[in-house]
Structure formats: C-alpha cells, structure tokens
Design a protein around this motif. Structure first.
Motif, PDB file in Angstrom:
ATOM      1  N   GLN A  46       0.832  -1.205   0.000  1.00 54.30           N
ATOM      2  CA  GLN A  46       0.000   0.000   0.000  1.00 54.30           C
ATOM      3  C   GLN A  46       0.868   1.257   0.000  1.00 54.30           C
ATOM      4  OE1 GLN A  46      -2.455  -0.517   3.499  1.00 54.30           O
ATOM      5  NE2 GLN A  46      -3.948  -1.799   2.441  1.00 54.30           N
ATOM      6  N   GLU A  49       2.306   1.721  -3.518  1.00 56.33           N
ATOM      7  CA  GLU A  49       1.310   2.252  -4.457  1.00 56.33           C
ATOM      8  C   GLU A  49       1.074   3.742  -4.224  1.00 56.33           C
ATOM      9  OE1 GLU A  49      -2.160  -0.138  -4.046  1.00 56.33           O
ATOM     10  OE2 GLU A  49      -1.188  -1.970  -4.756  1.00 56.33           O
ATOM     11  N   LYS A  50       1.055   4.121  -2.952  1.00 52.93           N
ATOM     12  CA  LYS A  50       0.794   5.523  -2.616  1.00 52.93           C
ATOM     13  C   LYS A  50       1.913   6.440  -3.099  1.00 52.93           C
ATOM     14  CE  LYS A  50      -0.141   8.540   1.340  1.00 52.93           C
ATOM     15  NZ  LYS A  50      -0.319   8.605   2.824  1.00 52.93           N
ATOM     16  N   HIS A  51       3.168   5.972  -2.975  1.00 57.75           N
ATOM     17  CA  HIS A  51       4.316   6.826  -3.329  1.00 57.75           C
ATOM     18  C   HIS A  51       4.977   6.399  -4.630  1.00 57.75           C
ATOM     19  CE1 HIS A  51       4.239   8.885   0.582  1.00 57.75           C
ATOM     20  NE2 HIS A  51       4.000   7.689   1.126  1.00 57.75           N
TER      21      HIS A  51
END
Length: 459
Positions: A46, A49-51
């Motif tokens: 997660q 994916e966010k960064h």
C-alpha cells in the motif's frame, strides 16, 4: 541444515525491512512493524502504491542460531535477531569471532511472558528509578537478570534500539504483544517524558490491580464453574453407568421399582439413547458463543451487558471506572490537554463498550461542541452518579486530576471489600449445591436399599 525450534512470544509483532526504488531511480530502505508478515507485506504494498515505489526486496527480522570461536577458545553458541544471515556473520566478524555456522530458526512459535513477569519487570524498574539509578543502567541490569527468555530478549532489543537513537514510544509499541498495548504505550511515553518515575509507578499500580482483579474473578467465577462441571460429570457417570447396573438387576427379577428409582433409570436410558445429541448440545453452543463473544461485535455486546449483571455487574463497572480514573490521573496535565489522556484511559479500561462510549460519544462532544468533561462523561452513559458528582466538583474547583485519583482509590477500596464478600457468598452457594446433589443421590441409593423381592410362596 539442522531443524531448529525457537519459542519466543504468543502474538509477537514482526519487523520487516524493505528496499525500493523511487520514480527518479533513487534507492530507499525502510522498516515497518505489523502483527504478522502477511499484514506487513500488505502495508508495504500500500505504501509503494501511494508513493509510486517499486519494491525490490522485503526481509523479515528472524532469529539466527550461530556457532563461533575466538582464537584457541572452545566454540560457543548463541542466537541473534537479524534481517539476513549475512548481517549476523558481519556483526560477529567485527567482534573478532571466527564464524563456524549461522542457521535461521525454521519455526518461531510465540509464547508471551506471563503477566506476573511483566508486572515484576515494571515494579523492579520503578523501585530502581526511585533509588535514582540511570535508566540505561536499569535496562542493563534487567536484561541480564530476568529469568523469562522472551522478556529478556525483548528488553535487549529495546535497549539496542534506544542506544541507536530510536524513538522510545515507537520502540516499545513494536513489542505491545509482549507487554500489552497499554503497558507498551505507557513505558514508551515514560522514556520521553519529564516524569518517568511517576509514570512507571502508575503503570506498576495499574498492572498489579489488573492482575489482582483477574485472580479474584477467577476465584469468584472460574473455579466454581470448574467445580460444578466436575460435579456434573460425576453425577452423569453415576446416573448413566453405575446406577443402571443396580436398578436393572431388580427388573430382572420382576421387582417393582420405587418412584425415584424408576424415574432415574428412565432418565439414564434417555441419556444413553441420545448421548450424541446431548453431547452436541453441551459442547457446540458454548463454543459458538465463545467464538462470537471474542469477536469485535460480540465483545461489545457482552461487555455492555456485563456491566448490568446483578452483583458482579456493579463490581466490574466500578473496577472499570477505577482503571479509567487511575490512568487519566497519570496522563492528565491540564484542561487543554485532556482529550488524549481520556482516549488512552478508555482503551486501558478493558471494557469494549465503555471504551466505545467514551470515544464515540464523550470525546466528539468535547471536540465539536466544546462541552466540559463532566457533561461529556454524563452523555456517554457509562459513569456512576458518584463518579459524575465527583468529576463535577473537581471540574468546578480546578482539581479534576486529584479528583480522578481520589475516585480510583475509593473504588479500589470498595471493590476489593465487595469482591471478598462475593467470593465467600459463591463458595457457600457451591457448597449448598454440592450438598443438595449428594442428598439427592443418597436418597435414590437409599431407596434401592429398601427394595425387597416378592416371596415366591405368595404367588
């Protein structure tokens, strides 16, 4: 490679290290703790994916067994936690050892230290702090002297992390499965506060009270339940096996059975004929209820109605308020800083419903509408009239911190006294039940003793 087995803690937080590549090609590394390896990997994904990171490698901190030798000395063995085998080899080589072997533990079955070991650690730490010993020296002493392996190794890891400049609160929270969530939070907070001894003292008091209350509740509830269960099995064995053998002997000679004997024999035949159904009804529903009761929704409902039970409910309710007040007193510093102490105190209370009402009713009212502590606690519906009255007086006089301590001490004295009386009452009740059962069995047995066969000359 030999198969090794290591026992360390029941629900240990695992630590993962990951390396990743940023969109600009820069390599980065990071550490993350989670309740399990799969949960940790999910969190890392997660984060990636966010960064927009490309995960290169994920390593889990594990236990490694090593065998080393220094010079002409005999080989020695040991264990060390690390992310990779290479880390262990390099660390040992820097210390001047010839590394003979390094093997990763194949299984890590976790068994947490007993609660009394954690209480003992916090209590000893408190006493040493009161003697003005430096915290680093206290950690070194306890790391070497504690008997419980899990706790000793955990403190060793914490001590190493703190020496490397890690945040104390984050470090202790990594091991909340060893200490418990509240204890880990308090010990981590103490390390970075200006009143370390006071927080350790309050934590020690809280843990001692918690352990004492659980021990008393076991005496009040669990021990009597076990006694009744054993009595039930003994009666069942007598009715289903021993008694029928005697009663059927009379039936063989066509002797008319007395009422209680006839009823007991019929009941015995019913048990034997339907033992599968009866066993199912005795075993499955309790298991289903227990599984539901430990779920999030089930625990909420059970804890809510636990406070309303006759006799025991009032005791549990006041003990919950006592714990809340004691933790609130320890953390409260002023009206502007009341939200966080209230939240932590609610989590420490141990009652899911009490915690929910504080977090979802009282705290939102204080934040959104700016109402006072007493009005917010009243709206939550989980405080006694006595507690609300005392908080109201404390809030008006500006002594709410001391009021919380007074309430905690008051409810501690009351609950200790009442719990002793309840235990005595339950013990008398159990003795009465055993006496009634024994009288009933004696009457049934005595009835068979007076049965006389018919005289064949009178036929």
């Amino acid at each position: 490679m030999p198969a090794f087995l290591i026992l360390t803690g029941w629900k240990f937080m695992v630590e993962l290290r990951f390396s990743a590549i940023k969109p600009n090609g820069q390599s980065i590394t990071g550490n993350l703790t989670a309740s399990s390896a799969s949960d940790g990997k999910r969190k890392i994904q997660q984060l990636a994916e966010k960064h927009q990171l490309k995960i290169d490698k994920i390593d889990k901190k594990s236990t490694y067994f090593y065998k080393v030798r220094k010079g002409t000395e005999p080989p020695s063995k040991g264990e060390q936690k690390a992310f990779t085998e290479d880390e262990v080899r390099k660390a040992l080589s820097k210390l001047g050892y010839d590394v003979l072997s390094v093997n990763k533990a194949l299984f890590e079955l976790n068994f947490a230290p007993p609660q009394n070991e954690v209480v003992s650690y916090v209590k000893i730490s408190t006493e040493l702090m009161e003697q003005k010993l430096p915290y680093s020296e206290i950690m070194n002493l306890l790391t070497n002297d504690l008997e419980n392996k899990t706790l000793r190794e955990t403190l060793k890891q914490i001590n190493n992390d703190l020496k490397q400049g890690a945040d104390s609160q984050a470090t202790f929270l990594k091991y909340e499965s060893v200490f418990g969530k509240f204890t880990a939070y308090m010990l981590g907070l103490a390390s970075k506060s200006g009143n370390m001894t006071e927080i350790y003292r309050a934590t020690s008091k809280f843990l001692e009270r918690q352990m004492e209350f659980r021990k008393s509740m076991r005496s009040a509830l669990i021990t009597p339940m076990i006694t009744l269960f054993v009595l039930f099995l003994a009666v069942l064995f007598y009715v289903a096996y021993i008694f029928p053998e005697t009663a059927r002997m009379f039936k063989k000679f066509d002797i008319e059975l007395p009422p209680m004997t006839a009823f007991t024999l019929a009941f015995s035949d019913f048990l034997v004929a339907n033992w599968i159904v009866i066993a199912f009804l005795c075993i499955v529903p309790p298991i289903i209820f227990w599984r539901w009761a430990v779920s999030k929704s089930g625990k909420l409902i059970v804890d809510r109605y636990m406070l309303k039970l006759p006799i025991i409910g009032s005791l549990v309710h006041k003990t919950t308020i006592e714990v809340f007040c004691r933790v609130f007193y320890t953390l409260y510093t002023g009206s502007a800083e009341s939200i966080e102490p209230i939240r932590i105190a609610a989590e420490a209370s141990g009652n899911a419903y009490f915690e929910k009402q504080i977090k979802e009713v009282a705290i939102p009212l204080m934040i959104k509408k700016g109402i006072g502590v007493t009005d917010a606690f009243t709206a939550s519906g989980v405080f006694t009239e006595t507690a609300l009255s005392r908080f109201h007086s404390g809030e008006e006089s500006g002594t709410i911190k001391n009021t919380a301590k007074q309430l905690a001490d008051y409810y501690e004295s009351e609950t200790v006294f009442r719990l002793k009386n309840i235990i005595e009452l339950i013990q008398v009740g159990i003795a009465m039940i055993i006496m009634i059962v024994m009288i009933a069995l004696t009457l049934v047995s005595a009835e068979t003793a007076v049965i006389s066969p018919k005289n064949p000359m009178l036929k």
